[in-house]
Design an enzyme around this catalytic site. Structure first.
Site, short mmCIF file in Angstrom:
data_model
loop_
_atom_site.label_atom_id
_atom_site.label_comp_id
_atom_site.label_asym_id
_atom_site.label_seq_id
_atom_site.Cartn_x
_atom_site.Cartn_y
_atom_site.Cartn_z
N ASN A 1 62.86 -18.05 8.46
CA ASN A 1 61.47 -17.65 8.29
C ASN A 1 61.38 -16.13 8.45
OD1 ASN A 1 58.83 -16.86 9.09
ND2 ASN A 1 58.30 -19.01 9.34
N ASP B 1 58.68 -14.17 8.09
CA ASP B 1 57.32 -13.65 8.32
C ASP B 1 57.31 -12.34 9.09
OD1 ASP B 1 56.42 -15.99 7.21
OD2 ASP B 1 55.67 -16.85 9.08
N HIS B 2 58.21 -12.26 10.11
CA HIS B 2 58.08 -11.12 11.02
C HIS B 2 58.71 -9.83 10.47
CE1 HIS B 2 55.80 -13.54 13.59
NE2 HIS B 2 56.77 -14.44 13.73
N ARG C 1 52.18 -1.09 10.23
CA ARG C 1 51.96 0.32 9.89
C ARG C 1 51.41 0.50 8.48
NH1 ARG C 1 55.02 4.07 13.12
NH2 ARG C 1 54.55 5.55 11.49
N HIS D 1 55.21 -18.12 5.74
CA HIS D 1 53.94 -18.74 6.10
C HIS D 1 52.80 -17.84 5.63
CE1 HIS D 1 51.40 -20.69 9.58
NE2 HIS D 1 50.79 -20.74 8.41
N ARG E 1 49.35 -17.11 5.89
CA ARG E 1 48.26 -17.48 6.81
C ARG E 1 46.92 -17.08 6.22
NH1 ARG E 1 50.42 -18.65 12.15
NH2 ARG E 1 48.25 -18.89 12.74
N ARG F 1 47.99 -12.08 8.08
CA ARG F 1 48.43 -11.09 9.07
C ARG F 1 49.85 -10.59 8.83
NH1 ARG F 1 48.98 -15.05 14.26
NH2 ARG F 1 46.91 -15.63 13.60
N HIS F 2 50.67 -11.38 8.14
CA HIS F 2 52.01 -10.87 7.81
C HIS F 2 52.31 -11.04 6.32
CE1 HIS F 2 52.76 -15.02 8.92
NE2 HIS F 2 52.80 -14.79 10.21
N GLU G 1 55.03 -22.41 4.07
CA GLU G 1 54.23 -23.04 5.13
C GLU G 1 52.79 -22.61 4.92
OE1 GLU G 1 55.80 -21.33 8.67
OE2 GLU G 1 57.56 -22.60 8.67
N THR H 1 50.55 -17.95 17.09
CA THR H 1 51.47 -18.56 16.14
C THR H 1 51.03 -20.02 16.04
OG1 THR H 1 53.78 -19.08 15.66
CG2 THR H 1 53.16 -19.04 17.98
N THR H 2 51.67 -20.81 15.17
CA THR H 2 51.27 -22.21 15.04
C THR H 2 51.52 -22.90 16.38
OG1 THR H 2 52.05 -22.01 12.79
CG2 THR H 2 51.47 -24.21 13.53
N GLU I 1 58.37 -32.06 9.77
CA GLU I 1 59.03 -31.00 10.53
C GLU I 1 58.53 -31.15 11.96
OE1 GLU I 1 59.52 -27.00 8.96
OE2 GLU I 1 59.21 -26.19 10.97
N HIS J 1 60.23 -24.18 15.09
CA HIS J 1 59.35 -23.46 15.98
C HIS J 1 59.99 -23.12 17.31
CE1 HIS J 1 55.69 -21.62 17.31
NE2 HIS J 1 55.32 -21.69 16.05
N GLY J 2 60.03 -21.82 17.58
CA GLY J 2 60.46 -21.32 18.88
C GLY J 2 61.95 -21.41 19.14
N GLY K 1 62.61 -18.37 12.81
CA GLY K 1 62.14 -17.06 12.37
C GLY K 1 62.16 -16.00 13.44
N HIS K 2 61.28 -16.14 14.42
CA HIS K 2 61.02 -15.06 15.37
C HIS K 2 62.30 -14.60 16.08
CE1 HIS K 2 59.32 -13.21 19.08
NE2 HIS K 2 58.53 -12.67 18.17
N1 PXP Z 1 58.14 -23.97 11.32
C1 PXP Z 1 56.80 -23.84 11.27
C2 PXP Z 1 56.00 -24.97 10.70
C3 PXP Z 1 56.15 -22.67 11.69
O1 PXP Z 1 54.80 -22.57 11.64
C4 PXP Z 1 56.95 -21.59 12.15
C5 PXP Z 1 56.29 -20.31 12.53
O2 PXP Z 1 55.66 -19.76 11.41
C6 PXP Z 1 58.34 -21.76 12.19
C7 PXP Z 1 58.91 -22.97 11.78
C8 PXP Z 1 59.24 -20.70 12.69
O3 PXP Z 1 58.99 -20.51 14.07
P1 PXP Z 1 59.64 -19.34 14.87
O4 PXP Z 1 59.21 -18.07 14.21
O5 PXP Z 1 59.09 -19.51 16.25
O6 PXP Z 1 61.13 -19.53 14.80
#
Ligand code: PXP
Length: 254
Positions: free
Chosen positions: A8, A10-11, A19, A44, A46, A50-51, A74, A104-105, A162, A203-204, A225-226
């Site tokens: 992911n 996104d970040h 910026r 994702h 959103r 935001r990203h 997503e 976040t979600t 998921e 997630h996480g 992702g993060h």
């Molecule tokens: N899966 C879903 C459905 C999510 O919403 C996210 C965060 O956008 C992720 C996976 C990835 O999560 P993380 O960035 O915490 O790894």
């Protein structure tokens, strides 16, 4: 075959948007991830943008197609975002709940509530009717009542769940006992797979918290992702993705 790794990104866009610059490039990020062993790029879109921005979606679609890899979008069930999905036709859509104020979600879809259930069902039908070969996953908690509602939607409309691993990952990092999570994940996997629905996770997760899940062969796909983007600050994106994919593949040989 090892589990699929969805990165992911996104970040990467979070840094860019912080910026209002044109860098770092999402296109480069996607290419590096896919060249380093990622099976899929996840973004994702959103509601508050935001990203990830609308303009990013066709770029990621092009890169994933060029590399012969998957794109996972997503999104919440917002009609405007559904239109973006219809336009760019990802391989997968992962439907998630969305609250604008959340960082976040924060948890899985509420399928127990009849009006939410109906909205999710209608979104799945609209997406499936308009995107040939689209696969849909639903981001859900691993409790049985929720999984029963997923199965009520049925094979054909829903291809995968998921499972939300955020709470598990927090407890794992805090070095608390996670046996109850692992048992519930195993039960969830068995329940949905017996009904023809695949089981993904996300997630996480970090390299440490994903390892026991991989070792148990729990999920077919992980979206991370993060942690990947954070760790890339120190090691570089290529190395982080390569190491993670090796972890996935190493356990395949166990
Ligand atoms: N899966 C879903 C459905 C999510 O919403 C996210 C965060 O956008 C992720 C996976 C990835 O999560 P993380 O960035 O915490 O790894």
């Amino acid at each position: 075959m090892s589990a699929r790794l969805g990165v992911n990104i996104d970040h990467v866009a979070t840094l860019r948007e912080a910026r209002g610059e044109s860098y770092p490039s999402l296109e480069n990020a996607a290419e590096i991830c896919l060249n380093s062993g990622a099976d899929q790029i996840t973004i994702h879109l959103r509601e508050d943008r935001r990203h990830i921005q609308d303009k990013d979606v066709p770029i990621i679609r092009r890169v994933t197609k060029e590399k012969g890899k998957l794109m996972n979008l997503e999104m919440g069930c917002d009609p405007g975002i559904i239109e973006v999905a219809l336009m760019h036709k990802p391989d997968w859509v992962c439907l998630v709940p969305e609250k604008r104020e959340e960082q976040t979600t924060e948890g899985g879809l509420n399928l127990i509530d009849a009006s939410h259930f109906q909205k999710i069902k209608e979104s799945c039908i609209r997406l499936k009717d308009s995107i040939p070969n689209l696969k849909i996953s639903l981001f859900v908690e691993s409790d049985l009542p929720t999984l029963e509602k997923v199965c009520e939607l049925g094979v054909g409309l829903v291809d995968a769940v998921e499972i939300h691993t955020g709470d598990y990952a927090i407890q794992y990092i805090a070095q608390n006992n996670v046996d109850s999570f692992l048992k519930e994940f195993e039960r969830a996997k068995k329940f949905v797979e017996e009904r023809g629905i695949a089981c993904h996770a996300g997630h996480g997760l970090t390299n440490e918290s994903v390892a026991p899940l991989i070792k148990k062969g729990l999920f077919e796909e992980y979206n991370i992702g993060h942690w990947i983007i954070s760790e890339s600050v120190f090691l570089g994106l290529e190395k982080v993705v390569r190491n993670l994919k090796e972890l996935f593949e190493g356990n395949e040989r166990l």
